[in-house]
Design an enzyme around this catalytic site. Structure first.
Site, short mmCIF file in Angstrom:
data_model
loop_
_atom_site.label_atom_id
_atom_site.label_comp_id
_atom_site.label_asym_id
_atom_site.label_seq_id
_atom_site.Cartn_x
_atom_site.Cartn_y
_atom_site.Cartn_z
N GLY A 55 -17.50 4.37 -2.45
CA GLY A 55 -16.25 4.13 -3.15
C GLY A 55 -16.50 3.52 -4.51
N ALA A 78 -14.38 1.66 -0.15
CA ALA A 78 -13.29 2.63 -0.19
C ALA A 78 -12.23 2.21 0.83
CB ALA A 78 -13.83 4.03 0.08
N ARG A 118 0.85 -1.20 0.00
CA ARG A 118 0.00 0.00 0.00
C ARG A 118 0.88 1.24 0.00
NH1 ARG A 118 -5.31 0.69 3.72
NH2 ARG A 118 -5.86 -1.00 2.29
N PRO A 174 -0.78 -6.41 -5.02
CA PRO A 174 -1.19 -5.02 -5.16
C PRO A 174 -2.21 -4.61 -4.12
CG PRO A 174 -2.23 -6.38 -6.83
CD PRO A 174 -1.27 -7.26 -6.11
N THR A 183 -12.07 -10.22 -6.30
CA THR A 183 -12.54 -9.62 -5.04
C THR A 183 -14.02 -9.29 -5.13
OG1 THR A 183 -10.35 -8.69 -4.60
CG2 THR A 183 -12.21 -7.74 -3.41
N LYS A 218 1.84 -7.11 5.59
CA LYS A 218 1.49 -5.92 4.81
C LYS A 218 2.68 -5.01 4.67
CE LYS A 218 -2.29 -4.36 2.80
NZ LYS A 218 -3.22 -5.22 2.05
N ASN A 274 -10.95 -2.90 3.42
CA ASN A 274 -10.23 -3.52 4.52
C ASN A 274 -10.36 -2.68 5.79
OD1 ASN A 274 -9.14 -5.76 3.07
ND2 ASN A 274 -7.65 -4.39 2.14
N ASP A 285 -18.74 8.89 -3.48
CA ASP A 285 -17.28 8.83 -3.53
C ASP A 285 -16.77 10.25 -3.31
OD1 ASP A 285 -15.07 6.70 -5.02
OD2 ASP A 285 -14.48 8.78 -4.72
N GLY A 339 -15.51 -1.38 -6.33
CA GLY A 339 -16.82 -0.76 -6.14
C GLY A 339 -17.59 -0.62 -7.44
#
Length: 400
Positions: free
Chosen positions: A234, A290, A94, A167, A204, A130, A313, A257, A239
Site C-alpha cells: 500500500g 493498505a 470511511r 478522516p 500515524t 466508526k 486497520n 500496490d 505507506g
C-alpha cells in the site's frame, strides 16, 4: 466494561437538495446504539455485547438520486455508525465500496471495537466508534458526495456528542471541516488553517515507525533498519511516508500496490516496485499499509516473514490468526498499537492543549509501549494480541 446506554437510541436523517447542476439528491441515514446487531433485510446477523447498528426499516433505503440530462441516476449506498464504547466514542469516517451491506456493517463493528482498544492502549480518555458508508455501483459524483457529507454531519449531530469522527478511507480534512461546522465541533483533523490538527498521516507514520524500530530491536536484535529488506503493501499517504523514511535510513524497501499507476511514484522515490505477493517474498519486515483483512488462515499458511508491523486497520480476518502467526514464529504487532499516532496527535492537539513537542513525545512513546507488549507476551507465553488486551485493561479508560 459494557455500554453505558441503557436503551436503544436511533437517529434517522434525510436530506433532499438541488444543486446548481440540476441534480436532486436524497439521503437517509439510520444509526442505533445498543447491545446487538441485526440485518438490513433479515439475511445477515452479527451479535456483539458491545456495539449495535440497527438497520433502516424495510423500504427505507439510504440512497442518493440524481436527475441529470440523461434522466434519473441513482447512487445507492448504506451508511451506519458503530459505537463500541460510549465514552465519547471516536472516530473515523470511511466511504468505501464493499461486496455487501453486511460486509460494511461488519467492518464498522470491527473498526469501532479496535478503536476502543487503541484508545485504551494509548491512554486516551475515549471509547471507540466508526462511521461507514457502503457505496453502490454508481459513480460518486461531486454533487452526490457533497450531500453525503452533509448527511453524515446531520447524523453525527443527532448523536449528541457521544461520537466524534475523523478522516479515514475516502474522507479528507476538508470533509471534517464541514462536519465540524455543522455539528458542535464533533470532528477532528480539520485543516490547520481552520484551527484543526490537519492531516493525520504524518503522525500515524511517525507512530508506526516508533513501533517498527522497537520491534526490530526485539526481533532482529538491531538498533536500526539499515540493510534490512522491508516490504510495504500500500503506497497511500501513510505507506509513502513510511517507505521514504525507511529507505532514508538504509533499508531496502520494496513496494506493492494494487494501483499500477503508483509505480512511477515508487520508482521516483528510489524504491523497488513489485507485482508479486509480498507475503510470499523473502523480506525481513512486512508493513501492511493498505486496507484490512490481509492476514487470514490462508495467507499466513506459507508466510515466513519474521516481523509484521504496519498502519492498516484490522489486518487480521479474525483473532485466531494471531495464534497462527505466533505458531509460525512470526511476530505481529497489533495495529491497535502501531497505528495510534494519528488519534494521539488529534486528541493531544485539539483537545488536551498539548504543544507539538509534547504531542510528538506521546507518539514516540508507542515504541516503549511495543517493547512492553512484546516483553509481556514473552513472559506470559501469549500472543502480542493477547498481551495488548491485557495491557489495555490495566488502564482505567480501556475496554477490551
Amino acid at each position: 466494561m459494557g455500554m453505558r446506554a441503557s436503551c436503544c437510541r436511533a437517529r434517522t436523517s434525510s436530506r433532499s437538495t438541488r444543486s446548481r447542476f440540476g441534480f436532486s439528491v436524497t439521503f437517509r441515514t439510520y444509526i442505533s446504539i445498543g447491545r446487538s446487531v441485526s440485518s438490513y433485510h433479515g439475511n445477515w446477523r452479527h451479535e456483539s455485547n458491545r456495539s449495535r447498528i440497527h438497520p433502516r426499516p424495510r423500504g427505507c433505503r439510504a440512497r442518493g438520486t440524481a436527475r441529470g440530462p440523461r434522466g434519473p441516476q441513482r447512487h445507492p449506498d448504506r451508511r451506519g455508525g458503530a459505537l463500541h464504547d460510549t465514552r465519547s466514542g471516536d472516530r473515523g469516517c470511511r466511504i468505501k465500496a464493499y461486496r455487501s451491506v453486511g460486509d460494511g456493517v461488519a467492518d464498522a463493528l470491527r473498526l469501532s471495537r479496535a478503536m476502543t482498544l487503541k484508545c485504551g492502549l494509548a491512554e486516551l480518555p475515549h471509547g471507540g466508534g466508526k462511521t461507514v458508508v457502503v457505496l453502490g455501483d454508481s459513480p460518486l459524483t461531486p454533487p452526490v458526495r457533497e450531500n453525503l457529507v452533509l448527511d453524515i454531519a446531520e447524523t453525527i449531530g443527532g448523536l449528541g456528542g457521544r461520537y466524534r469522527t475523523g478522516p479515514d478511507i475516502g474522507t479528507t480534512p476538508q470533509d471534517m471541516a464541514v462536519i465540524h461546522r455543522l455539528t458542535p465541533g464533533w470532528a477532528f483533523c480539520r485543516p490547520e488553517a481552520l484551527g484543526g490538527s490537519g492531516n493525520s498521516s504524518a503522525a500515524t507514520a511517525r507512530g508506526v515507525r516508533a513501533a517498527l524500530d522497537a520491534a526490530v530491536a526485539r526481533v532482529h536484535g538491531a538498533r536500526a533498519v539499515t540493510g534490512l529488506r522491508i516490504g510495504v503493501i500500500g503506497y497511500g499517504s501513510v505507506g509513502r511516508l513510511l517507505g521514504r523514511s525507511l529507505a532514508a535510513d538504509g533499508a531496502d524497501v520494496v513496494v506493492a500496490d494494487r494501483d499500477d499507476r503508483l509505480r512511477a511514484q515508487v520508482e521516483t522515490d528510489g524504491l523497488t516496485w513489485t507485482a508479486s505477493d509480498l507475503l510470499r517474498q523473502d523480506v525481513d519486515i512486512l508493513v501492511p499499509a493498505a486496507t484490512g483483512g490481509l492476514l487470514s488462515p490462508e495467507t499466513v499458511a506459507g508466510c515466513t516473514i519474521p516481523l509484521i508491523v504496519g498502519p492498516a486497520n484490522n489486518q487480521l480476518t479474525g483473532d485466531e490468526v494471531a495464534t497462527l502467526l505466533h505458531e509460525r514464529a512470526i511476530t505481529w504487532i497489533p495495529d491497535t498499537v502501531a497505528s495510534a499516532g494519528g488519534i494521539i496527535h488529534a486528541v493531544c492537539r485539539e483537545e488536551l492543549a498539548c504543544d507539538e513537542p509534547e504531542t510528538d513525545a506521546r507518539i514516540d512513546a508507542i515504541g516503549a509501549r511495543v517493547d512492553r507488549l512484546l516483553a509481556h507476551a514473552r513472559t506470559h507465553g501469549t500472543t502480542p494480541l493477547q498481551a495488548a488486551h491485557a495491557l489495555a485493561t490495566r488502564h482505567p479508560q480501556a475496554t477490551a
